[in-house]
Design a protein around this motif. Structure first.
Motif, PDB file in Angstrom:
ATOM      1  N   LEU A  60      39.883 -23.920  -7.376  1.00  0.00           N
ATOM      2  CA  LEU A  60      40.202 -22.493  -7.365  1.00  0.00           C
ATOM      3  C   LEU A  60      39.347 -21.704  -8.345  1.00  0.00           C
ATOM      4  O   LEU A  60      39.135 -20.497  -8.171  1.00  0.00           O
ATOM      5  N   ARG A  61      38.857 -22.372  -9.384  1.00  0.00           N
ATOM      6  CA  ARG A  61      38.034 -21.672 -10.381  1.00  0.00           C
ATOM      7  C   ARG A  61      36.619 -21.385  -9.870  1.00  0.00           C
ATOM      8  O   ARG A  61      35.896 -20.596 -10.468  1.00  0.00           O
ATOM      9  N   ASP A  62      36.230 -22.039  -8.786  1.00  0.00           N
ATOM     10  CA  ASP A  62      34.938 -21.779  -8.159  1.00  0.00           C
ATOM     11  C   ASP A  62      35.172 -20.820  -6.990  1.00  0.00           C
ATOM     12  O   ASP A  62      35.976 -21.092  -6.109  1.00  0.00           O
ATOM     13  N   ARG A  63      34.463 -19.701  -6.980  1.00  0.00           N
ATOM     14  CA  ARG A  63      34.737 -18.654  -5.991  1.00  0.00           C
ATOM     15  C   ARG A  63      34.615 -19.156  -4.555  1.00  0.00           C
ATOM     16  O   ARG A  63      35.513 -18.946  -3.739  1.00  0.00           O
ATOM     17  N   ARG A  64      33.521 -19.804  -4.233  1.00  0.00           N
ATOM     18  CA  ARG A  64      33.316 -20.234  -2.854  1.00  0.00           C
ATOM     19  C   ARG A  64      34.195 -21.427  -2.491  1.00  0.00           C
ATOM     20  O   ARG A  64      34.816 -21.442  -1.425  1.00  0.00           O
TER      21      ARG A  64
END
Length: 426
Positions: free
Chosen positions: A378-382
């Protein structure tokens, strides 16, 4: 030493490789202990998954015995253990509701043929490239759906037709809360708590079997007013049924084809993910195409014996490795030991409360979710967008929609990133 998957051995079962390398009494002893350990885990789990899927607990045992034996005997992994899987609960329950048990058996049969075809066409390596965020997302979605499906039996609710989709299901369950049984709820939560406690305090002990057996003993000794396998299904047969094919007609085949495709996709992904986990734990390499062929053969056989969908399972495979398995013989022995239980101790299963099995599946649902990995993605946008699209569509629509949408979105992000790199470096 890793045994690889050279082209000449793409379709050689790992059992044949093991026997060719030399197999002695010491290895058999280790496999026998591992097989016993996995059978103790698989016994209550197979029945619980079947009940949650809308079929009798006996069908879960048929699946674990017939399908589990063939997954190990024919498969492309040394350590893979097959049987009914929690991931299939939603699909199996929906198929039974729409097409009946015969429709389910035909779906499993067609899925088995498609899995065999996928292996023959060497599609195993392609399936393994499904994005990680998609697998985490659909696994979490399945886990939430399974947990929601267990609330009725866990709380002993009186409910008419239970909706399939999660949100309507939760609304209906909320409206039925006044009918909850304190005895069933206390028993189910007690089983779940016992499993967690045993895992924490005595991780080597068979927590699921201990908890379910204790729940059955408590319900019998205290005369608790709870539904049991015996009251709901009439107990467990003493032997496997005679093999016979599902009733077939063209109209039914067309109707079940979408479900069969979903079974095939999920079965391929689950089995190869499980085999990959086994590779990471042991340093070996599985033969992905042989594994798909084995899953196909196992599903065809399961359908002939009245079983449900078969796939490799991470929990049983990991337990097999930790218990010291040396070869596929361990998985084969686990199936034989489950058959022995049916032959000599089937009447004991009649005393198992449905609330106890629901408590067990609540724990399975909790363990299915890769919580730390979910938060990290979830911390990575894509990656987070792919994860949420897969997760939410699995809940709102179905598993196939979730996987396809997640893969499409991941492919779109990949294409955009390639274009951005080309523009930045003309």
């Amino acid at each position: 030493m890793p045994d690889g998957s050279a082209t000449a051995h793409l379709y050689r079962p790992k059992l044949a490789t093991t026997l060719a390398e030399g197999y002695g009494l010491a290895a058999f002893r280790q496999d026998a202990m591992a097989g016993l350990t996995v059978a103790i885990l698989a016994l209550p789990l197979s029945m619980a998954i079947a009940v949650a899927s809308g079929v009798s607990p006996a069908r879960g045992l048929y699946t674990a015995i017939v399908g589990g034996f063939l997954v190990s005997a024919v498969g492309g992994s040394r350590y893979q253990v097959g049987g009914p899987a929690g991931a299939f609960i939603v699909l199996v329950a929906a198929t039974v509701a729409r097409h009946g048990v015969n429709g389910l058996l035909l779906t499993v049969l067609v899925s088995g043929l498609l899995l065999t075809l996928a292996g023959a066409l060497r599609l195993g390596s392609l399936i393994r490239h499904i994005p990680h965020a998609v697998t985490v997302g659909f696994t979490a979605g399945i886990a939430v759906t399974i947990a929601a499906s267990q609330i009725k039996d866990l709380a002993g609710l009186t409910l008419g037709a239970e909706p399939g989709p999660v949100v309507p299901k939760l609304i209906a369950l909320g409206q039925a809360l006044p009918t909850a049984s304190p005895a069933a709820l206390g028993l189910g939560l007690g089983v779940a708590a016992t499993i967690f406690a045993v895992k924490r305090l005595r991780p080597a002990w068979p927590g699921m079997l201990i908890a379910v057996a204790a729940g059955a003993a408590a319900a019998w000794a205290l005369h608790l007013p709870v539904a049991t396998i015996g009251s709901q299904f009439g107990g467990i047969p003493h032997a496997l049924p005679a093999p016979r094919p599902p009733v077939f007609n063209l109209t039914l085949l067309v109707q079940i084809l979408p479900a069969a495709l979903s079974f095939t996709l999920l079965g391929a992904v689950e089995s190869l993910l499980s085999a990959t986990v086994a590779d990471r734990m042991t340093g070996r390499r599985h033969r992905s195409n042989m594994e798909l062929v084995a899953q196909g053969v196992a599903n065809v056989a399961s359908a002939f014996f009245g079983g449900i969908a078969v796939t490799g399972t991470v929990a049983r495979t990991a337990t097999n490795i930790r218990a010291g398995a040396r070869s596929p013989v361990a998985g084969m022995l686990h199936a034989v030991l489950l058959l022995v239980f049916m032959l000599v101790a089937a009447p004991l299963a009649s005393y198992v409360p449905l609330a106890a099995l629901a408590g067990l599946l609540i724990v399975v649902s909790w363990n299915m979710v890769e919580k730390a990995e979910f938060a990290r993605l979830l911390r990575d946008r894509r990656a987070g967008a792919v994860l949420l699209a897969t997760f939410l569509l699995t809940l709102a629509r179905d598993l196939t929609t979730g996987i396809l949408a997640g893969c499409a979105l991941a492919a779109l992000f990949w294409a955009v990133s390639r274009l951005q790199r080309r523009w930045a470096n003309p």
